[in-house]
Design a protein around this motif. Structure first.
Motif, PDB file in Angstrom:
ATOM      1  N   TYR A 213       7.546 -45.702 -16.598  1.00 37.14           N
ATOM      2  CA  TYR A 213       8.247 -46.703 -17.398  1.00 37.14           C
ATOM      3  C   TYR A 213       9.320 -46.044 -18.258  1.00 37.14           C
ATOM      4  O   TYR A 213      10.436 -46.542 -18.372  1.00 37.14           O
TER       5      TYR A 213
ATOM      6  N   ILE B  74       0.739 -47.528 -25.830  1.00 30.13           N
ATOM      7  CA  ILE B  74       0.752 -48.966 -25.529  1.00 30.13           C
ATOM      8  C   ILE B  74       1.289 -49.737 -26.731  1.00 30.13           C
ATOM      9  O   ILE B  74       2.183 -50.573 -26.598  1.00 30.13           O
TER      10      ILE B  74
ATOM     11  N   ALA C 256       1.865 -44.640 -15.557  1.00 29.46           N
ATOM     12  CA  ALA C 256       2.400 -45.756 -16.335  1.00 29.46           C
ATOM     13  C   ALA C 256       3.507 -45.305 -17.285  1.00 29.46           C
ATOM     14  O   ALA C 256       4.649 -45.746 -17.181  1.00 29.46           O
ATOM     15  N   PHE C 257       3.178 -44.414 -18.206  1.00 23.79           N
ATOM     16  CA  PHE C 257       4.162 -44.076 -19.235  1.00 23.79           C
ATOM     17  C   PHE C 257       5.351 -43.333 -18.639  1.00 23.79           C
ATOM     18  O   PHE C 257       6.498 -43.621 -18.949  1.00 23.79           O
TER      19      PHE C 257
ATOM     20  N   SER D 211      -4.761 -49.114 -14.053  1.00 21.62           N
ATOM     21  CA  SER D 211      -5.610 -48.075 -14.625  1.00 21.62           C
ATOM     22  C   SER D 211      -6.462 -48.660 -15.748  1.00 21.62           C
ATOM     23  O   SER D 211      -7.605 -48.238 -15.935  1.00 21.62           O
TER      24      SER D 211
ATOM     25  N   ILE E  98      -3.075 -42.924 -25.115  1.00 21.93           N
ATOM     26  CA  ILE E  98      -2.691 -44.092 -24.320  1.00 21.93           C
ATOM     27  C   ILE E  98      -2.482 -45.296 -25.231  1.00 21.93           C
ATOM     28  O   ILE E  98      -1.481 -46.004 -25.137  1.00 21.93           O
TER      29      ILE E  98
ATOM     30  N   ALA F  81      -2.582 -43.508 -15.974  1.00 20.75           N
ATOM     31  CA  ALA F  81      -1.993 -44.115 -17.169  1.00 20.75           C
ATOM     32  C   ALA F  81      -0.945 -43.186 -17.774  1.00 20.75           C
ATOM     33  O   ALA F  81       0.129 -43.625 -18.175  1.00 20.75           O
TER      34      ALA F  81
ATOM     35  N   TYR G   9       0.919 -49.573 -12.767  1.00 23.47           N
ATOM     36  CA  TYR G   9       0.033 -48.437 -13.054  1.00 23.47           C
ATOM     37  C   TYR G   9      -0.834 -48.731 -14.277  1.00 23.47           C
ATOM     38  O   TYR G   9      -2.037 -48.481 -14.290  1.00 23.47           O
ATOM     39  N   MET G  10      -0.198 -49.234 -15.337  1.00 25.78           N
ATOM     40  CA  MET G  10      -0.927 -49.438 -16.594  1.00 25.78           C
ATOM     41  C   MET G  10      -2.037 -50.455 -16.404  1.00 25.78           C
ATOM     42  O   MET G  10      -3.190 -50.225 -16.798  1.00 25.78           O
TER      43      MET G  10
END
Lengths: 210, 550
Positions: free
Chosen positions: B104, B412, B100-101, B46, B408, B96, B42-43
């Motif tokens: 994860y 990261i 993503a987050f 995106s 974001i 994202a 995803y990260m």
């Protein structure tokens, strides 16, 4: 060296027991999470239908005349029969659930077969109704909402019938696929079917009765 | 050697194809069900779309460097801002944050080995690349030009193919989002380690409960609107077309019933990230855990009843305007509670000004500006005055860039050592922050003034007196573009050559730091047991024990 291996063995033991308590990956022994997930999905599905219903009600509320002038009256007999069939099918499918809880796979097959058949009859009835209606998709705003709402619901009925056929197929392929302790597929199909049923009742009231 | 033989049978069952082997790079390009692989997928995906959307933004800014439409013709300009917004929202910020987050972190934070429905998770991810490819590919057929709001009847008259592709991509993206929401909700509510109650969860999990609720309730309404719109577009119905008796305003209501909550879908995950990052890098317990947790839910609820403030000029009756003005202003209260909670957490803390903390502070300062201009816009008379001007553009970028994108980058940098297993370069991280912060403000601050002076948005040309400020914006945007270079070089270089990261480089207390960096395939060798609250920094041991006992 020896010490570290011992350590690892011990830790594995802990992780093994902890996993069975706290972690479920959708294995057969944890049907509860899948049912919960299904309910989450139905929340989203309900939101979709509510959105369409509210859109319909808004169209209706702001229109000077509803349904717009020249819209032929809807016939009530056929959709009424269809409604009775669909509502009673919810009772029939519940028999299947009771059957599998008693490990009665033959009963499961029988009741699921009957429910699927009722679903197919409902769909045929709807297609018959579509073919004999005096308005088409583009006739006016009422006609458009009528076809989109009933069509979208019909699609859900179709999915429900297919779920039931999938359960049937699985239970015929191996007789012990579903048992009194493990029958997520049966429950999921049943819950979904009840949901489709409730949506139809609202739809019927909105489109035919109001 | 014995260790290999004694692998637990349970663990083998749950990942039959991989066992406990090493993660291979090929896994990241396949249908993989590990939440960590999906999170990184995803990260990276995106971020790719961030670059695409950014390229479009630079095109827009270059066009706006002069008052005349000299770089691109106005039709292409329309396509560019439509695609810029669509890509940035649906393929960068939403995936994202919620892709993503959330993917994860959630299982790691609650001590689970994966999400509740790993396969569904992978399906949700793999819906997005086709959606993105279709959107970009639609430039070949003539893209949608009606803006990301796609209001009918405009959207019904600007090219069928592009609009149809746009609708279909959004339906795919929305479905993916809903499937993700089901997974997050189930995982957070049902799969925490037994020792973790709701009030011991990391605040990111609270934020994701609020976000998932919005996804489940609001996203389907957008799907409904798009289905009806596609009938209008392709089947010739007239749901939203006044010439056939339809009502365009109904579309606006349905669209904003999703798209205003979408603002919170795009920012709540980052509220969660900020709540994680600030206590750790200030070495202090979070101020007002319960207040921050419940304010997420309050934002979620209020977020569902403010949508028509986007429609003050759409013929909305006065009493309805009043209602939405008041609810919109009230939403500043739970948001303010969070901001004060974060500030009070930092107050008197041992703040380390490393990259995640810098971005978190950047988030706070810019998001508050965006939040306050949001309250200004909630006031009906002011909103009518600046409607569809650059003031709105400035406001939304302060929220979505100053808020979400800074969030974001905060996330990261904070979790880079955990996910990659190597440290990033602190120096280049700070360079990245300074360039982003300066570039961002130079780009978007002048837009407030342009808006107040009356420059309309979404038009390729403008009156010559606006040129000076527009050129400032354009130069700022170039700095913003360049600022991604140190980030990319840093992230990619350190991925392979960086210093090895320890398991817990920040001395943090949440579960994701109690496993190896990067975490092994099923996250934990031994499932962790909760011994402290998530944010008990600088608390004596006796107090710890007292908290646990209570």
């Amino acid at each position: 060296m020896q010490g570290s291996i011992d350590n690892k063995n011990q830790s594995i033991q802990i992780s093994g027991t902890a996993e069975s308590v706290a972690v479920a990956h959708g294995h057969e022994e944890h049907p509860d999470l899948r049912i919960f997930g299904l309910f989450m999905f139905l929340v989203a599905e309900s939101a979709l239908f509510i959105g369409l219903f509210v859109a319909y009600l808004t169209f209706r509320a702001v229109a000077p005349v509803w349904p717009p002038e020249g819209t032929p009256k809807l016939e009530l007999l056929l959709p009424g029969i269809n409604t009775v069939i669909l509502i009673s099918s919810s009772l029939v499918i519940h028999q299947a659930d009771s059957a599998i809880k008693k490990n009665d796979v033959a009963g499961l097959r029988k009741w699921f077969g009957i429910t699927a058949l009722m679903g197919v009859v409902f769909l045929c009835g709807q297609v018959y109704e579509y073919m004999h209606l005096e308005f088409g998709l583009r006739t006016n705003l009422f006609a458009s909402t009528f076809y989109v709402l009933t069509g979208f619901h019909g699609l859900h009925v179709l999915v429900g019938v297919m779920l039931m056929l999938a359960v049937l197929w699985r239970s015929i392929k191996s007789a012990d696929h579903y048992s009194s302790t493990s029958h997520f597929g049966v429950e999921a199909a049943e819950i979904y079917w009840h949901f489709v049923d409730v949506i139809w009742i609202i739809l019927f009231i909105l489109l035919y009765l109001l | 050697m014995t260790a290999n033989i004694s692998l637990p049978p349970v663990a083998e069952q749950s990942s039959p194809s991989h066992g406990h082997g090493e993660r291979r790079w090929q896994d990241y390009f396949t249908f993989n069900t590990d939440h960590k692989v999906i999170g990184i997928q995803y990260m990276v995906m995106s971020f790719f779309f961030y670059l695409v959307g950014g390229l479009l933004a630079e095109g827009i800014r270059t066009e706006l460097a002069t008052p005349d439409p000299d770089l691109v013709d106005p039709a292409l300009y329309n396509s560019m801002f439509t695609m810029h917004a669509t890509i940035m929202i649906f393929l960068w910020i939403v995936p994202a944050g919620t892709g993503a987050f959330a993917n994860y972190l959630i299982p790691l934070m609650i001590g689970a080995r994966d999400m509740a429905f790993p396969k569904l998770n992978a399906v949700a991810f793999w819906m997005l690349p086709p959606a993105g490819v279709m959107l970009i590919g639609s430039f070949y057929f003539g893209t949608a030009q009606a803006g990301w709001t796609s209001y009918p009847p405009l959207s019904l008259t600007t090219g069928k193919v592009g609009e149809a592709i746009w609708i279909f991509s959004l339906l795919l993206g929305g479905t993916s989002s809903i499937l993700g929401g089901i997974n997050f909700m189930t995982t957070i509510l049902k799969m925490r380690v037994p020792s973790m109650g709701m009030m011991q969860m990391p605040l990111f999990c609270w934020a994701m409960i609020a976000t998932s609720a919005l996804i489940l309730i609001a996203t389907p309404i957008l799907a409904g609107a798009l289905i009806l719109l596609s009938f209008d577009l392709l089947a010739g119905t007239a749901f939203f077309n006044p010439t056939g008796g339809g009502h365009p305003v109904v579309y606006q209501h349905m669209f904003w019933f999703y798209s205003h909550p979408a603002v919170y879908i795009m920012v709540l995950p980052f509220f969660g990230i900020i709540s994680e990052v600030i206590p750790i890098h200030s070495r202090k317990p979070i101020f007002g855990y319960g207040a921050i947790a419940y304010s997420s839910l309050a934002i979620s609820f209020l977020g569902l009843i403010v949508w028509a403030h986007h429609m003050f000029t759409s013929g909305t009756p006065a009493w309805l305007r009043m209602f939405f003005m008041i609810t919109t202003m009230i939403i500043a209260v739970p948001t303010g509670i969070k901001v004060f909670g974060w500030l009070a957490t930092m107050w008197g803390g041992k703040i380390s000004l490393n990259s995640p903390m810098l971005f978190a502070m950047g988030f706070l300062s810019t998001f508050v500006v965006g939040g306050i201009s949001g309250v200004m816009l909630a006031a009906v008379p002011f909103d009518i005055h600046v409607h569809d001007t650059y003031f709105v553009v400035a406001h939304l970028h302060y929220v979505l860039f100053g808020g979400s994108v800074f969030g974001i980058f905060t996330g990261i940098y904070h979790w880079y050592p955990k996910a990659i297993g190597r440290m990033y370069s602190e120096f280049w991280g700070r360079v990245h922050f300074v360039m982003t912060f300066v570039g961002f403000n130079v780009t978007f601050l002048p837009m407030h003034i342009l808006g107040l002076q009356g420059m309309p948005r979404r038009i390729a040309m403008y009156a010559p007196e606006f040129q000076t400020l527009n050129q400032v914006c354009t130069w700022g945007s170039y700095l913003l573009a360049v600022s991604t270079v140190p980030f990319l070089v840093n992230a990619l270089w350190c991925w392979f050559k960086g210093e090895k990261a320890p398991d817990n480089p920040w001395n943090a207390l949440t579960f994701e730091w109690m496993t190896s960096s990067p975490p092994e395939i099923e996250n934990f060798e031994v499932l962790p047991v909760l011994t402290t609250g998530p944010y008990d920094y600088g608390v004596e041991e006796e107090e710890h024990l007292a908290t646990i006992a209570s």
